[in-house]
Scaffold this motif. Structure first.
Motif, short mmCIF file in Angstrom:
data_model
loop_
_atom_site.label_atom_id
_atom_site.label_comp_id
_atom_site.label_asym_id
_atom_site.label_seq_id
_atom_site.Cartn_x
_atom_site.Cartn_y
_atom_site.Cartn_z
N LEU A 461 -25.17 -4.02 -5.39
CA LEU A 461 -23.86 -4.63 -5.60
C LEU A 461 -24.04 -6.01 -6.26
O LEU A 461 -24.95 -6.75 -5.91
N VAL A 462 -23.15 -6.33 -7.20
CA VAL A 462 -23.27 -7.58 -7.95
C VAL A 462 -22.62 -8.72 -7.19
O VAL A 462 -21.48 -8.62 -6.73
N LYS A 463 -23.38 -9.81 -7.07
CA LYS A 463 -22.89 -11.02 -6.40
C LYS A 463 -23.29 -12.24 -7.24
O LYS A 463 -24.22 -12.17 -8.05
N PRO A 464 -22.62 -13.38 -7.06
CA PRO A 464 -22.98 -14.57 -7.83
C PRO A 464 -24.31 -15.17 -7.40
O PRO A 464 -24.62 -15.24 -6.20
N LYS A 465 -25.09 -15.60 -8.38
CA LYS A 465 -26.29 -16.39 -8.14
C LYS A 465 -26.15 -17.69 -8.94
O LYS A 465 -25.78 -17.67 -10.11
N ALA A 466 -26.46 -18.80 -8.29
CA ALA A 466 -26.31 -20.11 -8.93
C ALA A 466 -27.67 -20.76 -9.17
O ALA A 466 -28.58 -20.65 -8.34
N PHE A 467 -27.77 -21.43 -10.31
CA PHE A 467 -28.91 -22.28 -10.64
C PHE A 467 -28.36 -23.70 -10.73
O PHE A 467 -27.40 -23.93 -11.48
N ILE A 468 -28.93 -24.61 -9.97
CA ILE A 468 -28.34 -25.95 -9.92
C ILE A 468 -29.38 -27.04 -10.21
O ILE A 468 -30.58 -26.86 -9.97
N VAL A 469 -28.89 -28.14 -10.75
CA VAL A 469 -29.67 -29.37 -10.92
C VAL A 469 -29.00 -30.42 -10.04
O VAL A 469 -27.81 -30.69 -10.19
N LEU A 470 -29.77 -30.98 -9.11
CA LEU A 470 -29.21 -31.97 -8.19
C LEU A 470 -29.27 -33.38 -8.78
O LEU A 470 -30.13 -33.69 -9.60
N LYS A 471 -28.35 -34.21 -8.34
CA LYS A 471 -28.39 -35.62 -8.70
C LYS A 471 -29.54 -36.31 -7.94
O LYS A 471 -30.00 -35.81 -6.90
N ASN A 472 -30.00 -37.41 -8.47
CA ASN A 472 -31.07 -38.16 -7.82
C ASN A 472 -30.67 -38.54 -6.40
O ASN A 472 -29.53 -38.96 -6.15
N GLY A 473 -31.61 -38.37 -5.49
CA GLY A 473 -31.37 -38.76 -4.11
C GLY A 473 -30.99 -37.62 -3.19
O GLY A 473 -30.88 -37.81 -1.97
N TYR A 474 -30.78 -36.42 -3.74
CA TYR A 474 -30.40 -35.27 -2.92
C TYR A 474 -31.55 -34.27 -2.84
O TYR A 474 -32.29 -34.08 -3.82
N VAL A 475 -31.68 -33.64 -1.68
CA VAL A 475 -32.74 -32.66 -1.44
C VAL A 475 -32.09 -31.32 -1.11
O VAL A 475 -31.16 -31.25 -0.29
N ALA A 476 -32.59 -30.25 -1.73
CA ALA A 476 -31.99 -28.93 -1.55
C ALA A 476 -32.50 -28.27 -0.26
O ALA A 476 -33.23 -27.27 -0.30
N ASP A 477 -32.14 -28.82 0.90
CA ASP A 477 -32.50 -28.17 2.16
C ASP A 477 -31.43 -27.16 2.55
O ASP A 477 -30.40 -27.03 1.88
N LEU A 503 -32.87 -23.95 -7.20
CA LEU A 503 -32.95 -25.32 -7.71
C LEU A 503 -33.74 -25.34 -9.02
O LEU A 503 -34.78 -24.72 -9.15
N ARG A 504 -33.22 -26.06 -10.02
CA ARG A 504 -33.89 -26.21 -11.32
C ARG A 504 -33.93 -27.69 -11.70
O ARG A 504 -33.05 -28.47 -11.32
N GLU A 505 -34.92 -28.04 -12.53
CA GLU A 505 -34.97 -29.39 -13.08
C GLU A 505 -34.07 -29.54 -14.28
O GLU A 505 -33.66 -30.63 -14.65
N GLY A 506 -33.75 -28.44 -14.93
CA GLY A 506 -32.85 -28.42 -16.08
C GLY A 506 -32.40 -27.00 -16.34
O GLY A 506 -33.00 -26.03 -15.84
N LEU A 507 -31.35 -26.85 -17.14
CA LEU A 507 -30.81 -25.54 -17.47
C LEU A 507 -31.02 -25.23 -18.94
O LEU A 507 -30.99 -26.15 -19.77
N PRO A 508 -31.25 -23.96 -19.28
CA PRO A 508 -31.41 -23.63 -20.70
C PRO A 508 -30.08 -23.78 -21.42
O PRO A 508 -29.07 -23.19 -21.03
N ARG A 509 -30.09 -24.58 -22.45
CA ARG A 509 -28.88 -24.82 -23.23
C ARG A 509 -29.18 -24.74 -24.71
O ARG A 509 -30.30 -24.98 -25.14
N THR A 510 -28.17 -24.41 -25.48
CA THR A 510 -28.29 -24.54 -26.92
C THR A 510 -28.24 -26.03 -27.26
O THR A 510 -27.91 -26.87 -26.42
#
Length: 531
Positions: A461-477, A503-510
């Protein structure tokens, strides 16, 4: 108002370059870069010499001249000189790989390449596979001019200095192709889009003047580069259509670079993309006017601008952002918010001179509130794709251009972006727009950027998956990730929350700022479900 549909003798250079001399602007500065400036009179003289140089070098009418250049005052000379000569200008993205350059130069059969010396060095390995490329003209080449076996190599300044200064403009028609632009590759391999001479003034009149309100006294800065259809209008054709001044920045656009330009030159108009507006808001130096006390309007395109970004920008900078959408196929913006009529979160209404519809898979127009594909017609539509007959027939259906973007229209006539047609997916039988989930995620104080795709779980079944870049000072716990899921449920809808967050350091963009979700999907298909 120009009659953009009437076939007639016409070369776009007559309006954008030559006309300014008669209007007394020969001494006015047209372009500024960090090292030099270029007046309207110098633009005319140098574009004439470059056109004569191309002819002297054997570049023929309608042959492609690729431009691999940073945004400096040499760019408009090469672009308008090529069009003046009756050849076809082909701006190329300066952030690509060797294989991508090889594809575009081979596909276009470019006869000449005008390039910044470091950039052409980077594509040296591809040159042996380009039999049509006979001439290379180097900008900023030093005394030790590099050698490219089998090619005639010249210095840009040398060919201009040695060319005739006799005024010359090729006899072209309004329906002749003036330039190509390759699509940005947000959904796969780029396609060569062919535009005719009248497309440039159509966008300048309808959007640049009609919506943005650009006038002769303006100083503009576009973070989007000239090789991008959005940037070409912003910093080239819009200001040249009224005799304004454009500030160019040759380096990659960053918040520091933008703020430096704003403080030094005090532009009245700024053009950016959503990811840059987000990054600027996170910068410690952001303040009223971004350093320019003359700033009166900001414009966004490339992808939809989340409502909270536009609202915060207005609060912090003190100037509204006009969010709109355009495409390489339509050359510039055809749907936009406008001064005095802004609804943040929406893409506004059709630019006067364009007509838009939202249709289903069979081409039937949909009612307000329903999601379908946006189609548009107007005077700046491309002639078609180069050597892509099947894709041309699918995209350019008579007068209508199929955008590949999903939209809905509310009862008041405002349009809302829902994602690319191939980015949409269903969860529990209900459509999910990646943009809705991304907008919800980045409205959280911890998230700088986000991208969302559909991913199959262990049950298929298809569900959303997110790739995120956090702002400085936040930890993805685990605590933060759970807060993000709850935030999306409350903001966008319970079924839309991301089941996986990576969690990603950056996202692929054109280079134009669009998220390349297809790359994330491709990467993710190689990763088994983790639940």
């Amino acid at each position: 108002m120009h009659d953009f549909s009437r076939r007639r003798p016409y070369n776009a250079v007559s309006d954008f370059v030559d006309s300014h001399i008669a209007h007394g602007r020969a001494g006015k500065v047209a372009f500024i870069d960090p090292d030099r400036s270029l007046t309207y009179g110098e633009l005319l003289a140098r574009s004439v010499r470059f056109a004569n140089a191309l002819r002297a070098l054997g570049i023929r009418h309608e042959e492609r001249v690729a431009l691999l250049l940073h945004d400096t005052v040499d760019y408009p000379v090469a672009f308008w000189g090529t069009i003046r000569a009756g050849s076809v200008a082909l701006p190329l993205n300066t952030f690509l790989t060797v294989s991508q350059y090889a594809y575009m130069l081979s596909d276009s059969r470019a006869a000449a390449l005008v390039a910044s010396t470091p950039l052409v060095e980077s594509i040296r390995p591809a040159l042996e596979k380009l039999p049509h490329l006979k001439t290379i003209i180097l900008v900023d080449a030093g005394d030790d001019k590099p050698d490219f076996p089998g090619r005639d190599v010249y210095r840009f300044e040398d060919v201009i200095a040695q060319a005739s200064g006799e005024t010359f403009t090729a006899e072209t028609l309004s329906d002749d192709v003036a330039f190509w632009m390759y699509t940005s590759g947000s959904t796969g391999d780029p396609k060569g889009v062919k535009h005719v001479h009248t497309s440039l003034m159509a966008t300048a009149k309808l959007f640049g003047q009609g919506v943005v309100g650009i006038h002769e006294g303006d100083v503009v800065h576009s973070a989007a580069k000239l090789f991008f259809a959005y940037g070409l209008g912003n910093a080239m054709t819009f200001p040249l259509s009224v005799g304004a001044t454009a500030v160019l920045w040759p380096q990659r656009p960053t918040p520091d670079g933008v703020l430096e330009v704003m403080r030094k030159h005090c532009p009245t108009i700024f053009y950016g993309v959503p990811s840059l507006y987000t990054a600027l808001l996170a910068h410690s130096g952001i303040a009223k006017g971004m350093g320019s006390d003359r700033l009166r309007v900001c414009v966004s395109a490339g992808e939809a601008l989340p409502a909270h970004v536009g609202e915060r920008w207005r609060d912090v900078v003190g100037v509204d952002v006009l969010d709109g959408i355009g495409s390489t196929e339509m050359l510039q913006t055809f749907l936009s918010n406008r001064p005095g009529d802004i609804r943040y979160g929406s893409t506004g209404k059709p630019v006067p001179g364009y007509e838009t519809r939202i249709v289903d898979d069979k081409g039937h127009e949909l009612a307000a509130g329903e999601v379908g594909e946006l189609i548009v017609r107007g005077p700046s539509a491309a002639e078609g794709y180069w050597n892509q007959r099947a894709k041309s027939r699918r995209t350019f259906a008579g007068e209508w251009t199929y955008t590949g973007d999903k939209f809905r229209r509310d009862a008041d006539g405002y349009y809302y972006y829902c994602g690319r047609t191939d980015d949409m997916f269903k969860v529990s039988g209900m459509w999910v727009s990646p943009f809705d989930v991304e907008a919800a995620l980045i409205s959280h104080e911890a998230v700088l950027e986000a991208a969302v795709i559909g991913k199959e779980d262990a049950d298929g079944l298809v569900k959303p998956k997110a790739f995120i870049v956090l702002k400085n000072g936040y930890v993805a716990d685990d605590s933060l990730l759970e807060k993000l899921r709850l935030h999306v449920k409350e903001t966008a809808g319970a079924w839309k929350y991301p089941r996986w967050i990576e969690l990603r350091e950056g996202l692929p963009r054109t280079a134009t700022g669009k998220i390349q979700r297809f790359k994330l999907r491709d990467e993710d298909t190689r990763t088994p479900p983790d639940d």
